[in-house]
Design a protein around this motif. Structure first.
Motif, mmCIF file in Angstrom:
data_model
loop_
_atom_site.group_PDB
_atom_site.id
_atom_site.type_symbol
_atom_site.label_atom_id
_atom_site.label_comp_id
_atom_site.label_asym_id
_atom_site.label_seq_id
_atom_site.Cartn_x
_atom_site.Cartn_y
_atom_site.Cartn_z
ATOM 1 N N THR A 62 -14.117 47.022 -46.905
ATOM 2 C CA THR A 62 -13.224 46.788 -45.717
ATOM 3 C C THR A 62 -14.483 46.901 -44.538
ATOM 4 O O THR A 62 -15.381 47.277 -44.756
ATOM 5 N N SER A 93 -10.176 46.303 -41.389
ATOM 6 C CA SER A 93 -9.651 47.733 -41.008
ATOM 7 C C SER A 93 -9.531 47.419 -39.169
ATOM 8 O O SER A 93 -10.384 46.560 -38.758
ATOM 9 N N GLY A 116 -13.010 51.823 -41.207
ATOM 10 C CA GLY A 116 -13.046 51.406 -42.616
ATOM 11 C C GLY A 116 -13.935 52.528 -43.574
ATOM 12 O O GLY A 116 -13.422 52.814 -44.580
#
Length: 311
Positions: A106, A131, A137
């Motif tokens: 992410t 994210s 993240g």
């Protein structure tokens, strides 16, 4: 208004925070992370903060549309300075994680174009999910939601993670540009190495409409550094244009260009005149003949003499 509070795209450990801490005044301000760019800017609009630092452009993917749209459509704000930050990602993981363990990754959506090739070559089966920020993240990896996050190496300690691999970037010398945004006020004095940002709306769509806007800059020798269209939300084909131009609004060539635009556009939003990051007077391109303030003044005086019969 809190004159000592600056907001930024958080949470702690973002590249935005790293950029903010390069400003000398950051050492004497309360730095408050916010969950999104709109939240950071709304804190300025409401008076909860004096300014916000937010990303606006990167050298790989171009403009950060969330920031541009907030400046275009929200309650007016002004840019007072910019910061350039070199961007290199680290792959942050929980201690003990190996590359073979990584099934999900992410980061902020703007990070993906900057690591896409690396991801394809090294983790082709990993599932990417976006994210709110790179640091967020990292927080989600800490919580076990994802196996790895692309973020700044400096964020690892904040979230109890380890940098499994560092110095990740598809484009060498990738940079992100951040802007310090506050409520509208008088622009800072010109430095000689400045930038002016505006948003323009066309009166109507017709052949040459964009050319008419650009000619207001061209005929006065004003160089453009960015031109980006954004939808107005009023239907397909309706756009406004965000422009960065060399120079300061107090310069005659820039001021007259803006006046010309104001005559032919239904709306012009002035976003500020501010010093260019990492540029000195020695770096500034020499003005084209006929575009200096002195030459504009001389031309105005000549016109006055003609009108008075003294030509």
């Amino acid at each position: 208004m809190s004159a000592t509070r600056y907001t930024y795209l958080g949470p702690e450990g973002t590249f935005t925070e790293a950029a903010l801490r390069t400003l000398p005044e950051a050492a004497t301000r309360e730095l408050v992370p916010m969950v999104s760019v709109p939240a950071a800017l709304d804190a300025v609009r409401s008076g909860e903060a004096a300014a916000a630092l937010v990303p606006i452009e990167n050298s790989v993917e171009g403009g950060i549309t969330t920031t541009l749209d907030e400046l275009v459509s929200g309650e007016p704000l002004m840019i007072y300075r910019e910061v350039l930050l070199s961007i290199k990602f680290a792959l942050l993981v929980r201690p003990g994680t190996t590359l073979a363990d990584i099934k999900t990754v992410t980061a902020h959506p703007a990070a993906q174009p900057q690591v896409r090739n690396w991801l394809k070559a090294n983790l082709p089966e990993a599932l990417w999910e976006s994210s709110a920020s790179n640091a967020d993240g990292a927080r989600l990896v800490q919580e076990g939601r994802y196996d790895a996050a692309f973020a700044g190496e400096f964020a690892a300690a904040t979230y109890g993670l380890e940098p499994l691999i560092t110095d990740i970037h598809d484009a060498v010398n990738a940079q992100t540009r951040f802007v310090l945004v506050g409520r509208p006020a008088r622009p800072a004095a010109p430095t000689g190495a400045d930038k002016t940002s505006v948003v323009l709306w066309q009166r109507e769509d017709h052949p040459g409409a964009l050319l008419e806007l650009l000619q207001e800059f061209s005929v006065r020798g004003v160089n453009l550094m960015l031109l980006q269209s954004r939808p107005t939300g009023q239907g397909i084909g309706n756009y406004c244009f965000a422009i960065d131009a060399e120079g300061h609004i107090s310069e005659r060539r820039v001021g007259e260009a803006l006046m010309g635009l104001r005559r032919i556009c239904p709306e012009v939003r002035f976003l500020g005149s501010y010093p260019r990051a990492e540029v000195t007077l020695d770096d500034v391109r020499a003005l084209r003949a006929g575009t200096s303030d002195a030459e504009f003044v001389e031309a105005a005086e000549w016109l006055a003499r003609c009108q008075d019969g003294r030509a």
